[in-house]
Design an enzyme around this catalytic site. Structure first.
Site, short mmCIF file in Angstrom:
data_model
loop_
_atom_site.label_atom_id
_atom_site.label_comp_id
_atom_site.label_asym_id
_atom_site.label_seq_id
_atom_site.Cartn_x
_atom_site.Cartn_y
_atom_site.Cartn_z
N ASP A 155 35.91 14.22 5.36
CA ASP A 155 35.23 13.70 4.17
C ASP A 155 33.73 13.98 4.21
O ASP A 155 33.22 14.59 5.16
CB ASP A 155 35.54 12.19 4.06
CG ASP A 155 35.63 11.72 2.62
OD1 ASP A 155 35.11 12.41 1.73
OD2 ASP A 155 36.21 10.65 2.38
N TRP A 195 33.84 16.60 -3.50
CA TRP A 195 33.30 15.70 -4.55
C TRP A 195 32.52 16.41 -5.63
O TRP A 195 31.61 15.83 -6.21
CB TRP A 195 32.29 14.73 -3.96
CG TRP A 195 32.73 13.64 -3.12
CD1 TRP A 195 33.98 13.19 -2.86
CD2 TRP A 195 31.85 12.79 -2.36
NE1 TRP A 195 33.93 12.13 -2.01
CE2 TRP A 195 32.64 11.86 -1.70
CE3 TRP A 195 30.47 12.73 -2.22
CZ2 TRP A 195 32.10 10.87 -0.88
CZ3 TRP A 195 29.93 11.77 -1.42
CH2 TRP A 195 30.74 10.85 -0.74
N ASP A 216 37.26 11.53 -6.53
CA ASP A 216 38.51 10.79 -6.28
C ASP A 216 39.35 10.66 -7.55
O ASP A 216 38.87 10.22 -8.59
CB ASP A 216 38.19 9.37 -5.80
CG ASP A 216 37.67 9.36 -4.39
OD1 ASP A 216 37.00 10.34 -3.98
OD2 ASP A 216 37.93 8.38 -3.69
C1 GAL Z 1 36.63 9.05 -0.32
C2 GAL Z 1 37.66 10.12 -0.48
C3 GAL Z 1 39.03 9.45 -0.60
C4 GAL Z 1 39.28 8.64 0.64
C5 GAL Z 1 38.13 7.67 0.89
C6 GAL Z 1 38.26 6.99 2.25
O1 GAL Z 1 35.40 9.65 -0.29
O2 GAL Z 1 37.37 10.87 -1.63
O3 GAL Z 1 40.01 10.42 -0.82
O4 GAL Z 1 39.44 9.51 1.73
O5 GAL Z 1 36.88 8.32 0.87
O6 GAL Z 1 37.22 6.11 2.52
#
Ligand code: GAL
Length: 493
Positions: A155, A195, A216
């Site tokens: 991430d 993102w 997301d």
């Molecule tokens: C976000 C990501 C999600 C999930 C989440 C976990 O940034 O886009 O898919 O992994 O973090 O905290």
């Protein structure tokens, strides 16, 4: 050196340089070739995960036919770990959530026939504020492989301390995985999260198997339409990539490597998505050659929702071993072609699929409108169809031939937010002539329907390429760069 001598030396190099692709794709073997399929904990369970949930999910996926259908990965997302590294710098799994430890977990999954995946973050913390991997990549990669994981989702939260480029930051994981492969012979699948905040569509292929190309996903039609709108502009850039192999005959050397562009994980079974919306969501993700990672509670998944996710003919196109290119839009339908519109994305998409050694054309139509409409297009608009030929039309949801097409194709009353997916196969010469459609059918549409009114906010993109990165999504703000998204109450399990 004589002119001839010079030519003899330089010419072969020039030929090789011409044939060599502009960038060399990262190749980590078979594990990265096809879009991964499986399960990820985040969309439905967020931080509320534990050993029992994973055991139950795996068992249900096996019992309900998901493993057999190809859903092989079971991936932990955020929150599997303790808030601090051990004294000697290793990540530690949460002992309350995973009392038997992660090695036992992956062994359990392998015993059932699955592969296991895990989550980290290329910043100082994960998005849910657990220790990140920046500056610990090699230690973490070694541990992940040692624990039995074969998939890493990396991430993008809390990366501010890093002063270099995003490419260099995520490449640290490429290097770590390469080194661990040298040490152990094991490759992990590498997927990182973009993102839409930087230009991974340009360099992602050089360092990873997939990069996520948008924020997301949410279990709402507006989110699905927004992501689809983005996907319509990057099909050319994100799936097949060339790499040169100088030891081979130049033409064989143009080997192709796929970089699936994840449109994020699936929301089928979550929220208030109708069955039509779930069908469209799944079809679009599969035919865009995105990874197919289900993120729902299998114990609550309805038979109808499960049937959608188990459509073998749609899955076969996603997993096509010969054609790696995704379907791309050839006719926007409601909007003028190439319109950037998160609410009304492109409706008519096409591409190829090889089945039983024969190439077919796949056509996907998504009714993005708020009411039922007819599907209607001239075949010559699609670069994958020949306007002069007659095609048998096979419906990939009805699983039967539904007619023939010549010149154009028409189908009436597609429900709001529903999808049609067809295989168009050239009709055998002896086939009867195509039936002429009744005169009451609308004429083949080569222009947008008369009811079309351009959305007031429409600004044409400067070129047919990736959308402007600054374009905000239509559903809430993306997680701010470096800040973790807010989670709300996790669903109870
Ligand atoms: C976000 C990501 C999600 C999930 C989440 C976990 O940034 O886009 O898919 O992994 O973090 O905290």
């Amino acid at each position: 050196m004589s002119t001839f001598g010079l030519l003899k030396t330089v010419l072969p190099l020039a030929v090789v340089a011409l044939l060599a692709p502009s960038a060399v794709a990262w190749n980590n073997g078979d594990i990265g070739k096809l879009p991964p399929m499986g399960f990820n904990t985040w969309n439905r369970f967020q931080c509320n995960i534990n050993e029992q949930l994973i055991h139950d999910t795996a068992q249900q996926m096996k019992d309900k036919g998901f493993l057999d259908a190809g859903y092989k990965f079971i991936n932990l997302d955020d929150c599997w770990l303790e808030k601090n590294r051990s004294a000697d710098g290793h990540l530690v799994s949460d002992a309350k959530k995973f009392p038997s430890g992660l090695k036992n977990l992956t062994q359990y999954l392998k015993g059932l026939g699955f592969k296991a995946g895990i989550y980290e973050d290329q910043g100082t913390l994960t998005c849910a504020n657990y220790p990140g991997s920046l500056d610990h990549e090699l230690t973490d990669a070694r541990d992940f492989v040692d624990w039995g994981f074969e998939y890493a989702k990396i991430d993008n939260c809390w990366h501010e301390p890093w002063k270099g480029t995003d490419q260099d930051r995520f490449k640290r994981w490429t290097d770590a995985l390469t080194q661990v492969h040298q040490e152990t012979g094991v490759w992990m699948y590498y997927s990182f999260v973009e993102w839409q905040s930087f230009d991974a569509y340009v360099w992602g292929k050089d360092i990873a198997n997939t990069y996520r190309m948008y924020d997301d996903i949410q279990p709402e039609w507006s989110s699905i339409a927004t992501i689809l709108n983005n996907a319509s502009f990057i099909g050319d850039r994100t799936n097949f990539w060339a790499r040169s192999d100088l030891g081979m005959h130049p033409f064989n050397a143009l080997k192709i490597v796929r970089l699936p562009s994840p449109l994020d994980m699936l929301e089928n079974g979550n929220g208030q998505l109708t069955l039509a919306e779930q069908r469209s969501h799944f079809t679009a993700w599969a035919l865009a050659k995105s990874p197919l990672l289900i993120g729902t509670d299998f114990s609550k998944l309805s038979a109808e929702s499960a049937e959608i996710l188990l459509n073998k003919e749609i899955i076969a196109i996603n997993q096509d071993n010969v054609i790696g290119e995704p379907l791309k839009p050839f006719f926007w339908g409601k909007n003028p072609d190439k319109t950037w519109d998160p609410k009304y994305p492109a409706q008519y998409w096409s591409g190829y699929h090889v089945k039983d050694g024969k190439q077919h054309t796949v056509i996907m139509y998504i009714n993005v409108n708020e009411q039922p409409v007819h599907l209607n297009f001239t075949l010559s608009r699609s670069p994958h169809l020949n306007g002069d030929k007659t095609y048998d039309v096979y419906d990939l949801w009805k699983h039967e031939i539904v007619g023939q097409a010549k010149g154009f194709y028409f189908a009436d009353n597609i429900d709001t937010h529903d999808v049609r997916a067809y295989l168009f196969s050239e009709a055998a010469p002896s086939a009867p002539p195509s039936s002429t459609p009744p005169t009451s059918y609308p004429p083949p549409s080569s222009t947008p329907p008369p009811s079309y009114t351009p959305p007031p906010s429409y600004t044409p993109p400067s070129s047919y390429g990736p959308p402007p990165l600054s374009t905000p999504p239509s559903y809430g703000a993306p997680p701010s760069y470096g800040q973790p998204p807010s989670y709300g109450a996790p669903p109870s399990y």
